[in-house]
Design a protein around this motif. Structure first.
Motif, short mmCIF file in Angstrom:
data_model
loop_
_atom_site.label_atom_id
_atom_site.label_comp_id
_atom_site.label_asym_id
_atom_site.label_seq_id
_atom_site.Cartn_x
_atom_site.Cartn_y
_atom_site.Cartn_z
N GLU A 1 0.84 -1.21 0.00
CA GLU A 1 0.00 0.00 0.00
C GLU A 1 0.87 1.26 0.00
O GLU A 1 0.59 2.21 -0.72
CB GLU A 1 -0.92 0.00 1.22
N ASP A 2 1.94 1.23 0.80
CA ASP A 2 2.87 2.37 0.83
C ASP A 2 3.49 2.58 -0.54
O ASP A 2 3.63 3.72 -0.99
CB ASP A 2 3.98 2.13 1.86
N ALA A 3 3.87 1.50 -1.21
CA ALA A 3 4.49 1.60 -2.53
C ALA A 3 3.52 2.23 -3.53
O ALA A 3 3.92 3.06 -4.35
CB ALA A 3 4.95 0.24 -3.02
N LEU A 4 2.24 1.87 -3.45
CA LEU A 4 1.25 2.45 -4.35
C LEU A 4 1.08 3.95 -4.09
O LEU A 4 0.98 4.74 -5.02
CB LEU A 4 -0.10 1.74 -4.20
N ILE A 5 1.08 4.33 -2.83
CA ILE A 5 0.98 5.76 -2.48
C ILE A 5 2.19 6.51 -3.00
O ILE A 5 2.06 7.59 -3.59
CB ILE A 5 0.83 5.93 -0.95
N GLN A 6 3.37 5.92 -2.84
CA GLN A 6 4.59 6.57 -3.31
C GLN A 6 4.59 6.70 -4.82
O GLN A 6 5.02 7.72 -5.36
CB GLN A 6 5.81 5.80 -2.80
N LEU A 7 4.08 5.68 -5.51
CA LEU A 7 3.97 5.76 -6.97
C LEU A 7 3.07 6.93 -7.38
O LEU A 7 3.38 7.67 -8.32
CB LEU A 7 3.41 4.46 -7.55
N GLU A 8 1.95 7.09 -6.69
CA GLU A 8 1.03 8.18 -7.01
C GLU A 8 1.66 9.54 -6.74
O GLU A 8 1.48 10.48 -7.52
CB GLU A 8 -0.29 8.02 -6.24
N VAL A 9 2.39 9.65 -5.64
CA VAL A 9 3.08 10.90 -5.32
C VAL A 9 4.08 11.22 -6.44
O VAL A 9 4.17 12.35 -6.92
CB VAL A 9 3.80 10.81 -3.95
N PHE A 10 4.82 10.21 -6.87
CA PHE A 10 5.81 10.42 -7.92
C PHE A 10 5.15 10.77 -9.26
O PHE A 10 5.61 11.66 -9.96
CB PHE A 10 6.70 9.18 -8.08
N LYS A 11 4.05 10.08 -9.59
CA LYS A 11 3.34 10.37 -10.84
C LYS A 11 2.86 11.83 -10.86
O LYS A 11 2.98 12.52 -11.87
CB LYS A 11 2.14 9.44 -11.02
N GLU A 12 2.34 12.30 -9.74
CA GLU A 12 1.88 13.69 -9.65
C GLU A 12 3.06 14.65 -9.79
O GLU A 12 2.97 15.67 -10.47
CB GLU A 12 1.14 13.91 -8.33
N LYS B 1 6.04 18.56 -13.26
CA LYS B 1 7.32 18.95 -13.85
C LYS B 1 7.31 18.85 -15.38
O LYS B 1 8.28 19.25 -16.02
CB LYS B 1 8.46 18.07 -13.31
N GLY B 2 6.25 18.27 -15.94
CA GLY B 2 6.18 18.12 -17.39
C GLY B 2 7.07 17.02 -17.92
O GLY B 2 7.49 17.05 -19.08
N LEU B 3 7.37 16.04 -17.09
CA LEU B 3 8.23 14.91 -17.48
C LEU B 3 7.38 13.68 -17.80
O LEU B 3 6.21 13.62 -17.44
CB LEU B 3 9.22 14.59 -16.35
N ARG B 4 8.02 12.71 -18.43
CA ARG B 4 7.31 11.47 -18.76
C ARG B 4 7.43 10.46 -17.62
O ARG B 4 8.48 10.32 -17.01
CB ARG B 4 7.90 10.85 -20.03
N TYR B 5 6.33 9.76 -17.39
CA TYR B 5 6.34 8.66 -16.43
C TYR B 5 6.54 7.39 -17.26
O TYR B 5 5.69 7.01 -18.05
CB TYR B 5 5.02 8.61 -15.66
N THR B 6 7.71 6.75 -17.08
CA THR B 6 8.06 5.62 -17.93
C THR B 6 7.98 4.30 -17.15
O THR B 6 8.07 4.30 -15.92
CB THR B 6 9.50 5.77 -18.46
#
Length: 156
Positions: free
Chosen positions: A10-21, A26-31
């Motif tokens: 669950e923490d990893a999913l939250i961190q992924l969402e924080v990073f995606k946002e 920043k206008g960067l690509r999520y790869t």
């Protein structure tokens, strides 16, 4: 144990969402490569370096370059998900960012690293913030010395 794994996922999913946002702002690509790197980092317990992370991913059959890892780590630091811990053997070691300031004590002989909590670290952070007006985004508090085991083996 299953509860702990679920919490970590669950923490990893939250961190992924924080990073995606963060990436979106920043206008960067999520790869897919960045996602693989992030998932691996947050599955680890403890500190890591780029070489160790790269080897873990390669051993799992992931086709990533070290350059991808080196480009992703500053983004994770900037968005507050990762922090530098200590520099050793010519490279930096990292850990997931913690909302609780803590220190590290590192043995100069065997290289063992232990974390410790001390309320005074929080007080120092508060005092510095109040005195200088900075918004503190991270703390590196490190004590160097010789662990009890090494003291028995090596005269210091």
């Amino acid at each position: 144990m299953a509860e702990q794994n679920n919490s970590k996922q669950e923490d990893a999913l939250i961190q992924l969402e924080v990073f995606k946002e963060y990436i979106r702002r920043k206008g960067l690509r999520y790869t897919p490569e960045r996602e693989t790197i992030i998932k691996e980092i947050f599955s680890l317990s403890g500190h890591f370096d780029v070489d160790g992370l790269y080897l873990r991913l390669r051993n799992k059959g992931k086709k990533l370059s070290k350059a991808s890892i080196y480009r992703t780590i500053p983004l994770l630091i900037d968005c507050g998900l990762l922090q530098e811990v200590y520099h050793e053997d010519g490279h930096m070691h990292y850990e997931p960012a913690s909302p609780h300031p803590h220190g590290h004590i590192r043995c100069l002989e065997c290289r063992r690293v232990e974390e410790f909590d001390d309320e005074r670290i929080k007080q120092i952070q508060k005092n510095v913030t109040e005195k200088y007006g900075y918004r503190i985004t991270g703390i590196r508090f490190e004590i160097l010395g010789y662990c009890p085991d090494c003291l028995k083996k090596v005269p210091v």
